[in-house]
Design an enzyme around this catalytic site. Structure first.
Site, PDB file in Angstrom:
ATOM      1  CG  ASN A   9      -1.738   1.232   1.387  1.00  0.00           C
ATOM      2  OD1 ASN A   9      -1.860   2.012   0.443  1.00  0.00           O
ATOM      3  ND2 ASN A   9      -2.311   1.437   2.568  1.00  0.00           N
ATOM      4  CE  LYS A  11      -0.103   3.446   4.595  1.00  0.00           C
ATOM      5  NZ  LYS A  11       0.013   3.582   6.030  1.00  0.00           N
ATOM      6  CG  HIS A  97      -5.805   2.260   5.040  1.00  0.00           C
ATOM      7  ND1 HIS A  97      -5.343   3.258   5.866  1.00  0.00           N
ATOM      8  CD2 HIS A  97      -4.824   1.327   4.984  1.00  0.00           C
ATOM      9  CE1 HIS A  97      -4.121   2.940   6.285  1.00  0.00           C
ATOM     10  NE2 HIS A  97      -3.784   1.772   5.763  1.00  0.00           N
ATOM     11  CD  GLU A  99      -2.761   5.843   6.481  1.00  0.00           C
ATOM     12  OE1 GLU A  99      -2.703   5.888   5.239  1.00  0.00           O
ATOM     13  OE2 GLU A  99      -1.896   5.267   7.187  1.00  0.00           O
ATOM     14  CD  GLU A 175      -3.717  -2.152   7.418  1.00  0.00           C
ATOM     15  OE1 GLU A 175      -2.602  -2.417   6.979  1.00  0.00           O
ATOM     16  OE2 GLU A 175      -4.336  -1.112   7.128  1.00  0.00           O
ATOM     17  N   GLY A 181       2.596   2.442  10.478  1.00  0.00           N
ATOM     18  CA  GLY A 181       3.590   3.490  10.259  1.00  0.00           C
ATOM     19  C   GLY A 181       4.338   3.901  11.513  1.00  0.00           C
ATOM     20  CB  SER A 221       5.272  -1.749  11.694  1.00  0.00           C
ATOM     21  OG  SER A 221       4.903  -0.404  11.933  1.00  0.00           O
TER      22      SER A 221
HETATM   23  P1  PGA Z   1       2.783   0.329   7.471  1.00  0.00           P
HETATM   24  O1  PGA Z   1       1.327   0.616   6.853  1.00  0.00           O
HETATM   25  O2  PGA Z   1       3.240  -0.988   6.916  1.00  0.00           O
HETATM   26  O3  PGA Z   1       3.634   1.480   7.021  1.00  0.00           O
HETATM   27  O4  PGA Z   1       2.626   0.280   8.958  1.00  0.00           O
HETATM   28  C1  PGA Z   1       0.404  -0.424   6.718  1.00  0.00           C
HETATM   29  C2  PGA Z   1      -0.893   0.107   6.154  1.00  0.00           C
HETATM   30  O5  PGA Z   1      -1.291   1.225   6.493  1.00  0.00           O
HETATM   31  O6  PGA Z   1      -1.557  -0.568   5.353  1.00  0.00           O
END
Ligand code: PGA
Length: 259
Positions: A9, A11, A97, A99, A175, A181, A221
């Protein structure tokens, strides 16, 4: 047997030029390598053409989108429809997601509407887009021991009214928001516990057969250093990976994990 599935992903990272370089670097890394899992990259829409086959026998990168609008067409400034993604040959679309939930007001009910619209759009195997439904608790909910409650509500509401046969085909992605992140990965045991719980919730809603077939990803992560331990867990069938999917070397290690 559930086939593992790793989706990068990106983003709002990696514009068209960077994506073009990524394509060629990944192509070199993949030369003569067999990848026997399902995988895809969810690039920004504008970077998708840079990931499409550049020569006739070039690398085929399965495409995912990061969001979609549930309407067919019309006055929806800034949005992209399911049929537009189908024209691009998009194979997966991430829905809900965290976000998008936190910053763009997505709710369980808007997620439900999108998943239903995607499933309704299936007319042939060629335009089959698999929804990847993301869910997970905040740090506050985690600390208050509310994870199970939150996850149950999210799955109940996001998948409400769907047919068991359709649910078998979709992917769900657990998640925990506190792990996204942040570099703070859930331990394999924590991630397994909630992925197992999610499978039990699917069994309650749609029956054991569907629960046995649906693929559940972990996200938060995930990286080359921890993917093997996470993927060893019986209820973790894949990963939704942000930061560690941005560079070709790291992404290549993810899709060839455990090799
Ligand atoms: P990340 O993001 O691997 O940077 O923690 C995962 C995601 O938001 O799908």
């Amino acid at each position: 047997m559930r086939k593992p599935i790793i989706i990068g992903n990106w983003k709002m990272n990696n514009g068209p030029e960077k994506a073009h370089l990524f394509y060629h670097d990944l192509e070199k890394l993949m030369l003569n390598k067999e990848v026997d899992i399902d995988w895809a990259i969810a690039a920004p829409i504008i970077s998708m053409p840079s990931l499409m086959m550049q020569t006739e026998d070039g690398l085929y990168i399965p495409l995912a989108a990061q969001n979609v609008n549930e309407n067919d067409s019309g006055a929806f400034t800034g949005e992209v429809s399911i049929s537009m993604l189908q024209e691009y040959g998009t194979e997966y679309v991430i829905i809900g997601h965290s976000e998008r939930r936190e910053m763009f007001n997505e709710t369980n009910s808007s997620v439900n509407a999108k998943v239903k619209a995607i499933i309704k759009s299936f007319t042939s195997e060629d335009d089959y887009i698999i929804p990847v439904v993301a869910f997970g608790e905040t740090e506050e909910q985690f600390n208050a021991n509310k994870t199970a409650l939150v996850v149950k509500k999210q799955l109940n509401e996001c998948l409400k009214g769907l047919d068991a046969d359709d649910v078998k085909e979709i992917v769900i992605a657990y998640e925990p928001i506190w792990a996204i992140g942040t570099g703070k990965t859930a331990t394999p045991e924590q991630a397994q516990k909630i992925c197992k719980l999610s499978r039990d919730i699917i069994a309650e809603m749609f029956g054991k057969e569907t629960a046995d077939e649906i693929r559940i990803q972990y996200g938060g992560s995930m990286k080359p250093e921890n993917i093997n331990e996470l993927m060893k867990q019986p209820d973790i069938d894949g990963g939704l990976v942000g930061g560690a999917s941005l560079e070709p070397e790291s992404f290549f290690k993810l899709i060839t994990f455990n090799k």
